[in-house]
Design a protein around this motif. Structure first.
Motif, PDB file in Angstrom:
ATOM      1  N   ASP A  88       3.535 100.101  28.720  1.00  9.17           N
ATOM      2  CA  ASP A  88       3.051  98.808  29.177  1.00  9.17           C
ATOM      3  C   ASP A  88       1.948  98.273  28.239  1.00  9.17           C
ATOM      4  O   ASP A  88       1.949  97.113  27.839  1.00  9.17           O
ATOM      5  N   ARG A  89       1.033  99.151  27.837  1.00  7.22           N
ATOM      6  CA  ARG A  89      -0.051  98.741  26.933  1.00  7.22           C
ATOM      7  C   ARG A  89       0.483  98.463  25.522  1.00  7.22           C
ATOM      8  O   ARG A  89      -0.073  97.626  24.804  1.00  7.22           O
ATOM      9  N   THR A  99       1.452  95.002  25.609  1.00 15.25           N
ATOM     10  CA  THR A  99       0.269  94.133  25.534  1.00 15.25           C
ATOM     11  C   THR A  99      -0.178  93.986  24.079  1.00 15.25           C
ATOM     12  O   THR A  99      -0.499  92.879  23.619  1.00 15.25           O
ATOM     13  N   ILE A 106      -7.288  96.806  25.459  1.00 12.07           N
ATOM     14  CA  ILE A 106      -6.061  96.976  26.261  1.00 12.07           C
ATOM     15  C   ILE A 106      -6.292  97.771  27.548  1.00 12.07           C
ATOM     16  O   ILE A 106      -5.331  98.174  28.202  1.00 12.07           O
ATOM     17  N   GLU A 115       1.791  91.544  21.989  1.00  8.87           N
ATOM     18  CA  GLU A 115       1.441  90.121  22.137  1.00  8.87           C
ATOM     19  C   GLU A 115       0.428  89.698  21.073  1.00  8.87           C
ATOM     20  O   GLU A 115       0.322  88.529  20.726  1.00  8.87           O
TER      21      GLU A 115
END
Ligand code: NDP
Length: 297
Positions: free
Chosen positions: A20-21, A24, A294, A27
């Motif tokens: 998930d990180r 991030t 993060i 992005e």
């Protein structure tokens, strides 16, 4: 009822959070990269490296694998490390140990940029850990610390006994348990091959971390009722199986489980956590190097 500490499950949850990180970070245009360097033809080392590469792929980390001819001069390995230190797409560097005899292991560990030292073995990172200001915590003891936290094992005020004083497991484990920080504040005894009356020390321990590399060395009769038992050991012993061997820990699981309050199995305890923490450290390295926050798990 003894709690069996499920390292596979805790590691799987952690990998999900890491993935998930990683998204991030994407992005912000950052893809974490882990370089594994192998200067060996030892089948076990080859297996470890390929497992690490597979783990990277699973969470979206770029795995970069470099092989150095085991007969090449030591300088070739040092220069390979220099090249990886200079690469922007490589955030973590892991040189698979052991290296050949003609290579100086200490030079290897010092050559890796401390900001990319995801094993946490560079003297700067060792020093930071001892000083209570860790950057990268070594993967196995950090994994143990995460397991204890996941199962709400109170370390503060606990009597902890670490069996083993190696640089990669015993010493950093003791330092983490000793830290004036969450997951620490234990009263720590570190035992080794010259320790006298190991049994009395084990009998008094609320938390035992066994990392001696001796098959089924710690048994239930040595433990305090209700102790938390973390078995770091991975030992190959001859067995009547297809492979001709089986893997056992440093703890005699069956007898220890009768007495312990919580215990890790082998396999399926500390091992998966060690692998997950390497991904964790690589993620942390990438976020630091690109200055992207993060919220690490
Ligand atoms: P080392 O061989 O480097 O260290 C072993 C330690 O145990 C030494 O400090 C040694 O003492 C001590 N020891 C040996 N005999 C005794 C004894 N009779 N009583 C008390 N202490 C003793 O091993 P590692 O730390 O590298 O690894 C330990 C185990 O953990 C191994 O089985 C290894 O395979 C496993 N491992 C598992 C990992 C995982 O992810 N689960 C990761 C890394 C390791 P002395 O210093 O005096 O020689």
């Amino acid at each position: 009822m003894t709690t069996v500490i499920d390292g596979e499950a805790v590691a799987a949850d952690l990998r999900t959070e890491i993935a998930d990180r990683v998204e991030t970070l994407a992005e912000s245009g950052v893809k974490p990269g882990l370089a594994t360097v192998l200067m060996s033809t030892d089948p076990a080392s080859e297996t470890y490296v390929s497992m690490k590469q597979r783990d990277c792929e699973e969470v979206g980390i770029e795995g970069i694998h470099v092989e150095v001819d085991p007969d090449a001069p030591a300088e070739t390995l040092y220069e390979t490390i220099d090249d990886l230190n200079a690469r922007d797409d490589v955030h973590g560097i892991l040189v698979q140990l052991p290296v050949p005899d003609h290579v100086d292991k200490r030079t290897v560990l010092r050559r890796i940029d401390p900001e990319k030292d995801v094993d946490g073995f560079h003297p700067e990172n060792v020093g930071r850990l001892v000083a209570g200001d860790p950057l990268f915590k070594p993967c196995t003891p950090h994994g143990v610390q995460k397991l204890l936290a996941a199962y709400d094992v109170e370390t503060e005020g606990a009597d902890a006994v670490v069996v083993g004083r190696s640089d990669i497991v015993g010493k950093p484990m003791a330092n983490l348990l000793l830290q004036k920080a969450p997951g620490g504040n234990a009263t720590v005894t570190v035992c080794h091959s010259r320790t006298t009356d190991l049994e009395a020390r084990l009998e008094a321990a609320d938390i035992v971390v066994a990392a001696a590399g001796l098959p089924e060395f710690v048994d239930g009769s040595m433990l305090k009722e209700g102790a938390t038992v973390i078995d770091v050991g991975i030992n190959r012993v001859e067995a009547d199986t297809e492979r001709g061997y089986e893997l056992v820990g440093d703890v005699d699981y069956d007898s220890a489980k009768e007495v312990a309050g919580a215990i890790t199995p082998v396999p399926g305890g500390v091992g998966p956590m060690t692998r997950a923490m390497l991904l964790y450290n690589t993620l942390m390295a990438a976020s630091r190097q690109h200055d992207v926050d993060i919220d690490l798990p």
